[in-house]
Enzyme design. Structure first.
Site, PDB file in Angstrom:
ATOM      1  N   HIS A 125      16.411 116.750   6.057  1.00 50.27           N
ATOM      2  CA  HIS A 125      15.985 117.724   7.056  1.00 50.27           C
ATOM      3  C   HIS A 125      17.053 118.816   7.179  1.00 50.27           C
ATOM      4  O   HIS A 125      18.233 118.517   7.321  1.00 50.27           O
ATOM      5  CB  HIS A 125      15.832 117.056   8.427  1.00 50.27           C
ATOM      6  N   TYR A 159      26.009 112.628  16.327  1.00 52.33           N
ATOM      7  CA  TYR A 159      26.057 114.018  15.890  1.00 52.33           C
ATOM      8  C   TYR A 159      25.990 114.977  17.074  1.00 52.33           C
ATOM      9  O   TYR A 159      25.277 114.750  18.040  1.00 52.33           O
ATOM     10  CB  TYR A 159      24.989 114.330  14.841  1.00 52.33           C
TER      11      TYR A 159
END
Length: 470
Positions: A70, A133
């Protein structure tokens, strides 16, 4: 196994902007500790100051769980909290590096910075793996992603665990091959004030470039309090603010004063705060009018401002406001000439109508041509010059307005001696309406921008080129 005692450092990869990081991990009989993200240390070591706004955690209990590929419309900092992963990154941005692949194993002693538009995928190599993240935009269901199939033959990612045995979502299995991927476009440049002299020059240079967007005040009002809601601002990399209130004499009136402060100062502060929050580079156009003109030598960028009139005061305030944005260029110019009404066109008209003007001969400076300002802005951004204030004018010897007028008369085939001289004080006294005070010396020192590798011809050469273009 997690490595202990590594020094904090960034390692460049084959994908531009993708950085693999070694992180110091401190361990003992109780376990380990690390600074997963520390802005001051990491920015000093080479991490872009990407201003994260959201922190996410992803957990996989089974070995072989595979996610991606992605490419998101934001920057991303990925690290491992427990376990170990195989990471694969594919550049899905427009440009020469499209399709470039990089892979690495990530454990708690490593992290990776992923720039916007680079596809990322992860395969767990140990059970109970969790990775963290940070991203610099809030997740939105309307965000535009780019995807690549995990099994793409061109990228040929060397997955440690064959995809036939991996845990993969049906959605990830259905993503396109590289030949069918629509690359993620670069972040755009937004030009404000596209109808003015500088805006017109920017449109002439970049009007066919799809990464540039041009707006007028009717299309985007930077004086509006809802400015943050008028665009998805993470789609923009640079804003060039060519919008300004430039009616120097009218700025001395009550109505003009209010309009000048709103456009040249208050709105710049609003725009600068927006750029600071969204990681956008702001290019703000400044003026020699921020100085009083009393200095006997050319002004350098860090000379103290001392504006004489309202226009200069508002521009000086706008310069200070632009500094709110960490990424900013304040481009200070003088005596701008471009499309539309300007001094050079006025002198040509007088010459051709047989009028012999008396022109101010005790104010000195250099012309600046709008097309050259565009080239200067393009240069500063392209070479990633240090942010800050830059003087940008034509080069050459100092000249007065009367000198320029005589050059114009000569270039259009008329006797330059038809141009008489007057003083600024006498001109103001004879004017039909009140005139604003102007700096006597508008000479700007060019050493700083020339040190970046940018230089301009002298103003007389630029004037010849401009008159010829008419």
């Amino acid at each position: 196994m997690t490595r202990f005692g590594a020094e904090l450092r960034a390692v460049e990869t084959s994908i531009p902007g993708l950085l693999l990081w070694d992180l110091p991990v401190h361990g003992d009989n109780r376990g380990w500790f690390k600074e997963n993200w520390q802005r001051e240390k990491m920015v000093s070591a080479g991490l872009p100051d990407f201003a994260p706004v959201q922190n996410n955690i992803s957990f996989n209990d089974a070995v072989g769980t595979t996610r991606g590929i992605h490419a998101e419309p934001w920057d991303k900092w990925v690290s491992v909290a427990s376990g170990r992963i195989f990471g694969a990154w594919v550049d899905l941005r427009e440009g020469e590096s499209f399709g470039t692949v990089f892979t690495a194993e990530i454990d708690p002693s490593r992290a990776v910075f992923i720039p916007r538009g680079v596809g990322n995928a992860y395969q767990t190599l140990e059970p109970d793996t969790s990775y963290v993240y940070l991203v610099n935009d809030h997740w939105s269901p309307t965000a535009s992603y780019t995807f690549l199939n995990l099994a793409d033959e061109t990228a040929a990612v060397p997955w440690p665990i064959d995809l036939s045995r991996a845990e993969i979502s049906d959605k990830d299995r259905g993503h396109p091959r590289l030949a069918e991927v629509v690359p993620m476009p670069a972040r755009k440049t937004l030009v404000l004030g596209a109808g003015g002299q500088l805006g017109s020059a920017l449109r002439r240079r970049f009007g066919a470039d799809p990464s540039f967007e041009f707006t007028t005040r009717a299309e985007l009002d930077i004086t509006s309090d809802d400015l943050p809601l008028q665009r998805h601002w993470r789609d923009y990399d640079v804003i060039i603010n060519a919008a300004a209130y430039t009616a120097v004499d009218a700025a001395e009136s009550p109505e003009g004063r209010a309009a000048a402060w709103e456009t040249n100062s208050t709105s710049v502060a609003r725009l600068s705060a927006l750029c600071a929050s969204q990681g956008i580079t702001l290019v703000q156009i400044s003026s020699d009018y921020v100085f009083d003109g009393q200095k006997p030598s050319p002004y350098v960028e860090d000379d103290a401002v001392a504006p004489l009139g309202v226009y200069g005061q508002t521009k000086a305030a706008g310069d200070a406001a632009a500094g709110i944005a960490p990424r900013h260029y304040v481009v200070r110019t003088s005596w701008v000439v471009g499309d539309g009404k300007n001094f050079v066109r006025t002198m040509i008209g007088l010459a051709e109508r047989g009028i012999d003007p008396a022109v101010v001969a005790d104010q000195y400076g250099r012309l600046t041509f709008a097309d050259d300002i565009v080239r200067g802005i393009e240069h500063l951004i392209a070479v990633q010059a240090p942010f800050g204030v830059y003087n940008l004018t034509s080069s050459g010897d100092v000249g007065s307005w009367a000198d320029i007028a005589r050059s114009v008369f000569r270039l259009v085939g008329h006797d330059p001696e038809r141009v008489g001289s007057t003083t600024a004080a006498a001109y103001a006294a004879s004017a039909a309406a009140p005139t604003a005070p102007r700096p006597r010396n508008s000479m700007l020192d060019l050493a700083k921008i020339e040190a970046t590798g940018f230089a301009l011809p002298d103003w007389q050469t630029g004037l010849e080129r401009y008159v010829a273009s008419l």
